[in-house]
Design a protein around this motif. Structure first.
Motif, PDB file in Angstrom:
ATOM      1  N   ALA A 396       0.810  -1.217   0.000  1.00 63.46           N
ATOM      2  CA  ALA A 396       0.000   0.000   0.000  1.00 63.46           C
ATOM      3  C   ALA A 396       0.847   1.272   0.000  1.00 63.46           C
ATOM      4  N   LEU A 397       2.167   1.129   0.121  1.00 64.75           N
ATOM      5  CA  LEU A 397       3.003   2.328   0.159  1.00 64.75           C
ATOM      6  C   LEU A 397       3.277   2.834  -1.248  1.00 64.75           C
ATOM      7  N   LEU A 398       3.003   4.115  -1.469  1.00 60.74           N
ATOM      8  CA  LEU A 398       3.228   4.684  -2.786  1.00 60.74           C
ATOM      9  C   LEU A 398       4.601   5.344  -2.810  1.00 60.74           C
ATOM     10  N   SER A 399       5.640   4.554  -2.701  1.00 57.96           N
ATOM     11  CA  SER A 399       6.972   5.136  -2.785  1.00 57.96           C
ATOM     12  C   SER A 399       7.953   4.063  -3.213  1.00 57.96           C
ATOM     13  N   THR A 400       9.068   4.511  -3.801  1.00 50.43           N
ATOM     14  CA  THR A 400      10.117   3.597  -4.233  1.00 50.43           C
ATOM     15  C   THR A 400      11.411   4.052  -3.568  1.00 50.43           C
ATOM     16  N   SER A 401      12.163   3.083  -3.063  1.00 49.34           N
ATOM     17  CA  SER A 401      13.412   3.452  -2.411  1.00 49.34           C
ATOM     18  C   SER A 401      14.588   2.855  -3.152  1.00 49.34           C
ATOM     19  N   TYR A 402      15.725   3.520  -3.023  1.00 51.64           N
ATOM     20  CA  TYR A 402      16.965   3.066  -3.664  1.00 51.64           C
ATOM     21  C   TYR A 402      18.050   3.029  -2.611  1.00 51.64           C
ATOM     22  N   VAL A 403      18.795   1.938  -2.572  1.00 54.15           N
ATOM     23  CA  VAL A 403      19.884   1.809  -1.605  1.00 54.15           C
ATOM     24  C   VAL A 403      21.168   1.528  -2.378  1.00 54.15           C
ATOM     25  N   LYS A 404      22.202   2.266  -2.040  1.00 54.14           N
ATOM     26  CA  LYS A 404      23.477   2.115  -2.738  1.00 54.14           C
ATOM     27  C   LYS A 404      24.167   0.844  -2.262  1.00 54.14           C
ATOM     28  N   VAL A 405      24.565  -0.003  -3.219  1.00 56.37           N
ATOM     29  CA  VAL A 405      25.270  -1.235  -2.860  1.00 56.37           C
ATOM     30  C   VAL A 405      26.434  -1.438  -3.822  1.00 56.37           C
ATOM     31  N   CYS A 406      27.321  -2.343  -3.427  1.00 55.90           N
ATOM     32  CA  CYS A 406      28.426  -2.707  -4.307  1.00 55.90           C
ATOM     33  C   CYS A 406      27.930  -3.787  -5.252  1.00 55.90           C
ATOM     34  N   GLY A 407      27.963  -3.521  -6.566  1.00 63.55           N
ATOM     35  CA  GLY A 407      27.417  -4.436  -7.554  1.00 63.55           C
ATOM     36  C   GLY A 407      28.223  -5.718  -7.628  1.00 63.55           C
ATOM     37  N   PRO A 408      27.742  -6.750  -8.316  1.00 62.33           N
ATOM     38  CA  PRO A 408      26.457  -6.758  -9.016  1.00 62.33           C
ATOM     39  C   PRO A 408      25.278  -6.889  -8.051  1.00 62.33           C
ATOM     40  N   LEU A 409      24.104  -6.448  -8.513  1.00 67.57           N
ATOM     41  CA  LEU A 409      22.909  -6.523  -7.677  1.00 67.57           C
ATOM     42  C   LEU A 409      22.525  -7.978  -7.456  1.00 67.57           C
ATOM     43  N   ALA A 410      22.373  -8.355  -6.207  1.00 71.87           N
ATOM     44  CA  ALA A 410      21.903  -9.707  -5.902  1.00 71.87           C
ATOM     45  C   ALA A 410      20.385  -9.645  -5.805  1.00 71.87           C
ATOM     46  N   PRO A 411      19.713 -10.788  -6.046  1.00 68.32           N
ATOM     47  CA  PRO A 411      18.245 -10.721  -6.031  1.00 68.32           C
ATOM     48  C   PRO A 411      17.698 -10.318  -4.666  1.00 68.32           C
ATOM     49  N   ASN A 412      16.602  -9.600  -4.697  1.00 64.95           N
ATOM     50  CA  ASN A 412      15.895  -9.273  -3.456  1.00 64.95           C
ATOM     51  C   ASN A 412      15.205 -10.531  -2.971  1.00 64.95           C
TER      52      ASN A 412
END
Ligand SMILES: *[C@@H]1O[C@H](CO)[C@@H](O)[C@H](O)[C@H]1NC(C)=O
Ligand SMILES: *[C@@H]1O[C@H](CO)[C@@H](O)[C@H](O)[C@H]1NC(C)=O
Ligand SMILES: *[C@@H]1O[C@H](CO)[C@@H](O)[C@H](O)[C@H]1NC(C)=O
Ligand SMILES: *[C@@H]1O[C@H](CO)[C@@H](O)[C@H](O)[C@H]1NC(C)=O
Ligand SMILES: *[C@@H]1O[C@H](CO)[C@@H](O)[C@H](O)[C@H]1NC(C)=O
Ligand SMILES: *[C@@H]1O[C@H](CO)[C@@H](O)[C@H](O)[C@H]1NC(C)=O
Ligand SMILES: *[C@@H]1O[C@H](CO)[C@@H](O)[C@H](O)[C@H]1NC(C)=O
Ligand SMILES: *[C@@H]1O[C@H](CO)[C@@H](O)[C@H](O)[C@H]1NC(C)=O
Ligand SMILES: *[C@@H]1O[C@H](CO)[C@@H](O)[C@H](O)[C@H]1NC(C)=O
Length: 608
Positions: A396-412
């Motif tokens: 229900a939250l109308l927002s998107t968040s971004y978190v800085k990580v060291c790539g490559p992106l691992a699956p959520n």
């Protein structure tokens, strides 16, 4: 003979008062489960109880508990534990001391050489050290995490549980919950016109379950809240406790039952308690229970046995050999430390679109995360300090968040686990597209196959009916949703829009559409009749009628889900009030609205 009688009388007298008065030199041993100091009518007792959950080797706390063993209303040293050779000693110097098996003092009342002559535990649960004429120390004046009826909670006192604390602020009479002594995440101003005019405000939980503030300058007490079982039952203890999850709750417990029930919570949505999931922990719900996870597999739990301790990056940004990337968390919000005030001229608040909110953070060395509100405001929060404390992820939250990580992106990890319906919905939508492009025959086969399958898997039907319902929803037919779905859609019935004749109306988001969820109370109709009525209402379609989208009937839980009308209630535009000045409608507009209402009624009575 006289001697024996005297001895008998003495022992009778002694045992009679020993229930109430504890004399110096008395000791309770952690190893002896039979020992306790009781209040005169045995309502409360002070004894050692094993720490929960059990530890190895076993450890114990010295606690005052209600008859039946629950709830604990006070403990020596606020939950300080000792090993099985520990003891609680009422020393002849007059101090009460919790001692470990090693002989080390774990807690001391600090009352030695102050003339303390006896201790007693009252039927109100108050442990008192007395000098014969006055009280030198009492558990009511030194609360741990709980207050009980007859206890006065005043300015300067504090309830503590882990990093959380609860207090009443000086003379304003407002109640504050805070984290680590610095971040206030709940603040209840009881009555703004009482600002500073109180002399000795006292917070009390009454036996009936009313939480109220009393003050000599108030003609009557100000009520903070009611327990949901207000004044029910006869021999029930009601307490106010700051739990170690940072929420403040009222519990009730019947004498001797050995159980307690939550009757009120200061923060309905547990995920909104600051720091609940620790650093970089993301809070979400699974079967209505809040759970903590890491944002993705680029992170690991700090303590795998306690998911509330938070997470840390597997590769820290400064050690990153690869490319630094932004991890995207849909429907997620990150709280910051300290919280950034909304609508302030703060450099950490930008007004930019979603993709810019991501890029801006990626391009800035000082940024660690960002949150973009997708509610039309274009607000983007930039977190420039790497001590981000907890996020919240909810459909229900109308927002998107971004978190800085060291790539490559691992699956959520799957964001909403089993309770998340919309995730699987993508899969089903794809099937539907194929089927619609295919033949109607195949569609029917799928439908009936699905139906048969559902019937055979009745146990799992409830969860699946949710998916199915969403499919129907997309085709604009009326759908039945589960209470759990509504609970998630409204984030625990948090945002109340108003109250109608049958109950409250809440804002929610169902399948990415903003909806108004209307509670039905006091309707005697049976479920069958109600379903038929709802089906009849849903078949009406008129431009002047609010559309019914979905319903939920589960026992006494009855809700109707309507399309959300952004502008709110019409009366705000018809009648003068403080917040609506200058927005009143002119007479031409009012006339048109009246005509529209009449058309809607005509349709209902004659045409549909
Ligand atoms: C506790 O009481 C039980 C029975 O009442 C008795 O068997 C046991 O020995 C007692 N334990 C101690 C340590 O006194
Ligand atoms: C109490 O003693 C045990 C071992 O006897 C020790 O592990 C524990 O840390 C001690 N606790 C305190 C508070 O001193
Ligand atoms: C014990 O005493 C308290 C306080 O005086 C009273 O409220 C309670 O009813 C008493 N309970 C019993 C069982 O006598
Ligand atoms: C007993 O304690 C009270 C309260 O602390 C104090 O006012 C009183 O003077 C003390 N009496 C004696 C005899 O010490
Ligand atoms: C609480 O305060 C009231 C006065 O407001 C007082 O009469 C009462 O004795 C106090 N209770 C305790 C346990 O100190
Ligand atoms: C709590 O605050 C203290 C300083 O007031 C700080 O050193 C500590 O790191 C904080 N705890 C957490 C978990 O952030
Ligand atoms: C606030 O306090 C004032 C003065 O005591 C009282 O007149 C008013 O009714 C109170 N308001 C509420 C909402 O309790
Ligand atoms: C309450 O008190 C604060 C400071 O004492 C003041 O700034 C504020 O205007 C007051 N509010 C009201 C409603 O009196
Ligand atoms: C509060 O009460 C005290 C004594 O009862 C009085 O002196 C004081 O003026 C009162 N304060 C207000 C703001 O009414």
């Amino acid at each position: 003979m006289r001697l024996i009688l005297q001895a008998l009388l003495h022992s009778l007298f002694f045992s009679a008062i020993s229930a109430a008065a504890i004399s110096p030199g008395s000791t309770l041993f952690a190893s002896n489960k039979n020992q306790s100091w009781l209040s005169p009518n045995k309502t409360f007792s002070l004894h050692f109880i094993p720490v929960q959950p059990p530890t190895s080797p076993p450890s114990f706390i010295a606690a005052i508990v209600f008859s039946g063993g629950v709830p604990i209303i006070w403990s020596a040293g606020n939950g300080a534990s000792v090993d099985e050779f520990g003891s609680l000693q009422f020393l002849s110097t007059g101090s009460l001391r919790l001692v470990n098996g090693s002989g080390a003092t774990v807690w001391d009342s600090g009352t030695s050489n102050m003339g303390v002559s006896f201790a007693s535990l009252g039927d109100d649960g108050n442990l008192v050290l007395s000098n014969g004429t006055g009280i030198v120390f009492s558990s009511f004046e030194n609360p741990t995490d709980t207050i009980v009826p007859y206890q006065n909670f005043t300015v300067g006192k504090v309830l503590k549980s882990g990093l959380y604390s609860f207090k009443m602020q000086s003379n304003l009479g407002n109640l504050v919950l805070s984290w680590n002594g610095s971040v206030s995440y709940w603040d209840k101003r009881v009555n703004s016109s009482l600002n500073g005019s109180l002399t000795w405000p006292v917070l009390r939980i009454q036996q009936t379950g009313v939480l109220s503030i009393h003050d000599p300058n108030l003609t009557s007490s100000t009520i903070v809240s009611y327990s949901s079982d207000h004044a029910e039952g006869s021999d029930v203890l009601r307490i106010l406790r700051l739990d170690n999850d940072g929420n403040l709750r009222i519990y009730s417990s019947s004498r001797g039952s050995g159980s307690e029930t939550i009757r009120w919570a200061a923060i309905e949505d547990q995920c909104e308690v600051f720091g609940y999931c620790g650093k970089y922990g993301i809070c979400s719900y699974k079967n209505l229970i809040p759970i903590c996870k890491c944002p993705s597999q680029n992170f690991e739990m700090i303590d795998p046995n306690d998911n509330r301790k938070g997470c840390k990056r597997i590769v820290e940004l400064e050690n990153c050999q690869g490319k630094i990337e932004m991890l995207q968390l849909d429907h997620a919000l990150i709280f910051s430390y300290p919280p950034i005030p909304i609508f302030s001229a703060n450099p950490e608040v930008l007004y930019i679109p979603n993709h810019a909110c991501r890029a801006n953070c990626l391009g800035s060395d000082s940024c660690f995360a960002s949150t973009s509100l997708s509610d039309g405001t274009g607000i983007c929060y930039i977190k420039n300090v790497d001590d981000l404390i907890s996020g919240y992820q909810n459909a229900a939250l109308l927002s998107t968040s971004y978190v800085k990580v060291c790539g490559p992106l691992a699956p959520n990890p799957p964001p909403f686990l089993e309770t998340r319906k919309c995730n699987d919905w993508g899969k089903h939508a794809w099937i539907i597209v194929v089927l619609v492009l295919g033949t109607i025959l195949a569609f029917i086969a799928f439908e009936s196959g699905f139906w048969l399958w559902c019937r055979r898997n009745r146990m799992r039907l409830r969860g699946l009916s949710g998916h199915y319902a969403l499919l129907e929803y997309a085709s604009s037919a009326l759908v039945q949703v589960s209470y759990e779905e509504l609970y998630q859609a409204t984030m625990g019935f948090r945002e109340k829009l108003g109250a109608g004749p049958f109950g409250a109306v809440y804002r929610g988001v169902l399948a990415d559409t903003i909806v108004a969820v209307k509670q039905l109370e006091g309707i005697e109709q049976g479920e069958r009749q109600l379903t038929m009525d709802v089906a009849a209402i849903s078949s009406t379609h008129h431009v002047n009628l609010v559309k019914l989208i979905a319903f939920c009937f589960e026992g006494h839980r009855r809700y109707l889900v309507y399309e959300f009308i952004r502008e709110g209630s019409l009366d705000r535009f018809l009648f003068e009030s403080e917040d609506q000045q200058g927005k009143l409608l002119n007479w031409e507009c009012r006339f048109n609205i009246a005509l529209g209402i009449a058309r809607g009624i005509l349709y209902l009575h004659e045409e549909c």
